[in-house]
Design a protein around this motif. Structure first.
Motif, short mmCIF file in Angstrom:
data_model
loop_
_atom_site.label_atom_id
_atom_site.label_comp_id
_atom_site.label_asym_id
_atom_site.label_seq_id
_atom_site.Cartn_x
_atom_site.Cartn_y
_atom_site.Cartn_z
N HIS A 114 0.52 -1.06 -0.44
CA HIS A 114 0.20 0.52 0.07
C HIS A 114 1.11 1.40 0.16
O HIS A 114 0.71 2.34 -0.64
N ARG A 191 -8.72 -3.85 12.62
CA ARG A 191 -7.22 -4.70 13.00
C ARG A 191 -6.69 -4.68 14.34
O ARG A 191 -5.53 -4.95 14.78
N THR B 435 2.64 -6.73 16.18
CA THR B 435 2.18 -5.29 16.01
C THR B 435 2.58 -4.95 14.42
O THR B 435 2.25 -4.16 14.29
N ALA B 438 0.75 -5.81 11.57
CA ALA B 438 -0.40 -4.62 11.91
C ALA B 438 0.02 -3.41 10.72
O ALA B 438 -0.95 -2.75 9.99
N VAL B 439 1.52 -3.23 11.16
CA VAL B 439 1.76 -1.81 10.74
C VAL B 439 1.83 -1.98 9.69
O VAL B 439 1.50 -1.26 8.55
N ARG B 440 2.76 -2.90 8.99
CA ARG B 440 3.64 -3.29 8.05
C ARG B 440 2.09 -2.74 7.18
O ARG B 440 2.35 -3.04 5.26
N ARG B 441 1.21 -3.93 7.54
CA ARG B 441 -0.49 -4.32 6.25
C ARG B 441 -1.71 -3.18 6.31
O ARG B 441 -1.93 -3.47 5.64
N ALA B 442 -0.70 -1.82 7.18
CA ALA B 442 -1.88 -0.91 7.08
C ALA B 442 -2.54 -0.70 5.48
O ALA B 442 -1.69 -0.31 4.75
N GLU B 443 -4.07 -0.21 5.66
CA GLU B 443 -4.06 0.27 4.22
C GLU B 443 -3.58 1.70 4.21
O GLU B 443 -2.82 1.95 2.53
N SER B 444 -2.66 2.66 5.17
CA SER B 444 -2.01 3.67 4.16
C SER B 444 -1.37 3.91 5.55
O SER B 444 -1.33 3.37 6.67
N LYS B 445 -0.12 4.91 5.71
CA LYS B 445 0.33 5.02 6.83
C LYS B 445 -0.10 5.77 7.57
O LYS B 445 0.70 5.57 8.32
N ALA B 448 -1.23 3.79 9.43
CA ALA B 448 0.19 2.27 10.56
C ALA B 448 0.05 3.01 11.43
O ALA B 448 0.48 2.94 12.67
#
Lengths: 403, 461
Positions: A114, A191, B435, B438-445, B448
């Motif tokens: 992303h 999430r 954690t 989850a941060v890496r896969r977030a939809e946007s920064k 994140a």
């Protein structure tokens, strides 16, 4: 919770913008209107196949079987494609030839992250890197240096708390956001809940209670009943306000905004759940924008983009994962619409990219260049060198807009 | 594993779970103590209004308001009254001499960034809470900011007796707990005015600040201390050289000898309080109370007896030398081995975020954010201060409101994610795989950043 536009913010936005300076020949019948261009970034990677289903492709049915049959649902666009049934206003615009859809498009980026994909989408660069400016700002700056066509002091509007990459650069940009504290993003909460459930049960419990997240996760509305978008939905009211702002004589000519929440890895709810609700918000927002643009709608172009598409197959949790080829849209009175433009690669196993994604056959920059050429009058050379660096090989699409 | 304990300890005592280089335990101890020394350096705050400046400003503002009101009403009545122009010219300038709470906090955040771990600021927060003052009344509002700078910082590593005395006699405390108006009934002023004793400060000094609620004092001790405290007030005469400072007014002081905790204190004016504070600081219950609160605040609601006794012994052995006590506190083994238990307060979250970003996390304004998260700045609900329980801040509303705030921070500062080497921290063990993923896969920064701030590693210490 209603959106309140603070008067100060509203004025701060419009005050420094100059009235258009183009001279109108005395004999002209209609008063001059400068074109309006709005870029809407769907952040999170919208599932293109869910938005515009290629029902004419025989491989689709099996790939998306667990989402329910795609043949029966959806609003017809042409013999090959159907529009998601929650996008009713968009369908009306399509029928009125004010909406133009693109499929199997992508930026040059291929790695499915992303963060990086969003940078490539907004920077206009062929890859990660660049000078920290965005293509839309560079386009505005290039236009302002030309004489005659565009008021030299026109600035752009960023509908967000900070200036997004797409609008960073030398041309002046105003920020505006309707509310100081937005209501909580349920996707974020979901999430976070996953992390808490893995590591900290008490935090998980407090979060569940505090955010009412169970409703969001359970999320399948009763069959046959489309999920309602509350009239006070954040995006719809924002678009109302943006429409009003852009319709003013001295309003912004160029604006950019973002809608989050498209990263549907689980329980996608394409027709009747989470994604459907997103679609209805987008749909309602576009309708609100059109209503509020009023007499400027015929000269308005809305560009809808996303950073990449999603996997052709459904995954193990009823959602889709990051993909490549996806959709884009052009909407507005200025758009030469009523078509779906796609060089369709096919969805059979050998035709999928890496065996998983819709293969992109058109570079998104071709469409963006065509829009900028038509709306801002930018030339091929400028588009290929400055706006979208190193894109000489990408020809601007023609016939996207009415004269 | 040594690295893991260092991470635990540095997070427990500091303002971040992210350690980019993991020092040895000894080096960690040195860093913590160096930060404690740094926070007590008052030189950090030169050029910032003192208590005296602030109270003078209050008086000037009130004078201006009064003069305006008089002018308006005298104009209405057609009488001659004090003319606005007769006020001294500098009065308006003096009236502007206060730092707003927002500025106080931002000033403090900037100073905090100089500390490597932030332990110094954690100590300041701790002691400011131990000696809570809440900005509830007009006069307190004006003096509370400088209170932390003039009382807590200089004395938090000195002898406890000095800290106790400074806190008890600071103008903000004298206003807050109503001692400024307390008059000995047997004093000259008391006999004249029929005003009397206020026991509020005396009670809190015994119950909260020194002996503790089960420290063995009686009602008679409260009254005795209240009498000892009479006469301690704040000079609010704008013409006086000591305007804006704490003073001892003999005419208000209750005469006669007093008995406090079994000790006889002969009549001696202001020196009675000096003696009383000495008695209280040396009392074994005080060592126990201070040790228990301190250990519980950093470790857990019910710490082991060993941990408390170690700190208590250090207090007793050194006559309440808080530097030694602090060294003992950070030497407790459990501090470096027990997993993080205590939810960080909203104010700590602001510090943590400021440190993470290297920038002050606004908008919204910090004081607005703190109010939304249930911890209005310098406005604790009672002299007991803010909760120090493990899960004190863990209400469902508390988590929701800090999630809202983390979202806003993410939206504004998401881009900084790249500059924060959080991924290294993940591989060094500071962040869990859950954690980090989850941060890496977030939809946007933006998302994140919000996830990082709300992660259990950031929320607990």
């Amino acid at each position: 919770m209603s959106t309140k536009v603070s008067r100060r913010a509203f004025l701060a936005c419009t005050a420094p913008l100059l009235v258009g300076s183009r001279l109108v020949p005395a004999a002209s019948a209609a008063p001059f209107q400068e074109p309006r261009l709005l870029v809407v970034n769907l952040r999170g990677a919208l599932d293109g196949l869910a938005a515009i289903a290629p029902v004419g492709d025989p491989a689709l049915e099996a790939l998306r079987a667990s989402f329910g049959s795609t043949q029966k649902l959806g609003l017809p666009l042409d013999s090959f494609f159907r529009l998601n049934s929650n996008l009713t206003a968009l369908h009306e615009l399509y029928t009125a030839k004010e909406a133009l859809f693109f499929h199997a498009v992508a930026t040059p980026y291929r790695s499915r992250s992303h963060f990086d994909a969003q940078i490539v989408l907004e920077s206009g660069q062929p890859a990660i890197g660049g000078d920290g400016t965005g293509w839309l700002n560079r386009a505005l700056a290039a236009t302002s240096t030309r004489s005659g066509e565009w008021s030299k002091d026109a600035s752009a509007l960023a509908v967000s708390p900070t200036v997004p990459l797409i609008l960073r650069g030398p041309a002046p940009v105003e920020n505006w956001q309707p509310q100081a504290l937005q209501p909580v993003d349920l996707d974020l909460a979901a999430r976070l809940l996953t992390v808490y459930e893995a590591r900290d049960p008490r935090l998980a419990l407090a979060l569940r209670r505090g955010v009412g997240i169970d409703a969001f996760l359970a999320e399948q509305a009763p069959v046959g009943k489309p999920p309602r978008v509350a009239s006070s939905d954040r995006f719809v009211t924002t678009m109302e306000a943006v429409g009003k702002l852009m319709a003013k004589d001295d309003g912004p000519r160029i604006a950019a905004m973002t809608i989050d929440g498209w990263d549907t890895h689980a329980s996608q709810g394409t027709d009747n759940g989470r994604l459907a609700k997103q679609f209805r918000a987008l749909d309602g927002g576009i309708a609100a924008l059109k209503a509020n643009m009023g007499p400027l709608w015929p000269n308005t172009t809305v560009v809808i983009v996303t950073e990449f598409g999603r996997t052709a197959r459904v995954n193990g949790t009823g959602g889709t994962d990051h993909g490549t080829g996806g959709i884009a849209m052009l909407i507005g009175g200025r758009v030469n619409g009523g078509r779906v433009i796609a060089d369709w690669p096919g969805l059979s196993e050998p035709e999928l990219l890496d065996g998983r994604d819709l293969k992109p056959t058109t570079d998104l920059r071709a469409m963006l260049k065509g829009v900028l050429a038509g709306v801002l009058g930018l030339e091929d050379a400028v588009l290929a060198r400055t706006i979208f660096p190193e894109s000489q090989a990408i020809k601007p699409m023609g016939d996207l807009l009415r004269a | 594993m040594a690295a893991q304990s260092t991470i635990i300890g540095m997070n427990r005592f500091g303002l971040s779970p992210l350690l980019h280089e993991v020092p040895t335990i000894d080096a960690a101890h040195s860093i913590l103590m160096a930060d404690a020394e740094s926070a007590s350096e008052v030189a950090l705050f030169t050029g910032v209004p003192s208590t005296q400046d602030s109270l003078k400003a209050m008086l000037a503002k009130r004078a201006i308001a009064r003069a305006r009101k008089d002018e308006m009403s005298s104009q209405a009545e057609g009488n001659k009254a004090m003319n606005m122009r007769e006020l001294p010219a500098e009065l308006q300038q003096i009236a502007d001499e206060r730092l707003s709470l927002e500025k106080e906090l931002r000033f403090t955040l900037r100073a905090t960034r100089k500390q490597q771990s932030g332990f110094g600021e954690r100590l300041v927060l701790y002691w400011a809470n131990h000696f809570t003052i809440s900005s509830n009344k007009g006069k307190v509002k004006w003096s509370i900011g400088p209170y932390v700078r003039e009382v807590v910082r200089p004395y938090m590593l000195a002898r406890f007796e000095q800290l106790l005395f400074a806190a008890t006699t600071h103008p903000a405390m004298l206003f807050y707990l109503d001692n400024a108006g307390s008059i000995g009934p047997g004093s000259a002023a008391g006999k004249r005015r029929e005003r009397g004793l206020n026991e509020n400060l005396a009670r809190e000094v015994l119950e909260l600040h020194s002996l503790g609620v089960d420290g063995g004092y009686t009602q008679q001790d409260v009254t005795a201390l209240a009498k000892i405290l009479t006469g301690w007030t704040v000079d609010l005469d704008p013409r006086s050289a000591t305007c804006g400072t704490a003073i001892f007014v003999a005419q208000r002081h209750e005469p006669g000898a007093k008995e406090l905790m079994g000790h006889r204190i002969d009549e001696a004016g202001r020196d009675e309080l000096v003696k009383a504070i000495g008695i209280l600081a040396a009392h074994p219950s005080t060592a126990r109370n201070v040790a228990r609160r301190l250990v519980a605040s950093f470790l857990s609601d019910s710490p082991s007896a060993d941990s408390i006794e170690a700190v208590q012994a250090s207090f007793n052995r050194t006559g309440g030398d808080l530097r030694a006590v602090t060294q003992q506190l950070i030497a407790i083994e459990a501090m470096w081995t027990m997993p993080p238990l205590k939810i960080r307060s909203p104010l700590e979250m602001i510090y943590v975020t400021d440190r993470l970003l290297g920038e002050t996390p606004m908008p919204p304004d910090l004081t607005v954010a703190l109010a939304a998260m249930g911890q209005p700045y310098l406005k604790a609900p009672s002299p007991k201060g803010w909760t120090e329980d493990n899960d004190g801040w863990l209400s469902s509303d508390g988590i929701k409101s800090r999630l809202d705030w983390a979202s806003v921070v993410g939206a504004k500062f998401g881009d900084l994610l790249d500059t924060i080497a959080w991924a290294d921290a993940a591989s060094s063990g500071s962040l869990s795989a859950d954690t980090a993923d989850a941060v890496r896969r977030a939809e946007s920064k933006d998302q994140a950043m919000a996830l990082l701030l709300m992660s259990p590693e950031f929320q607990r210490r």
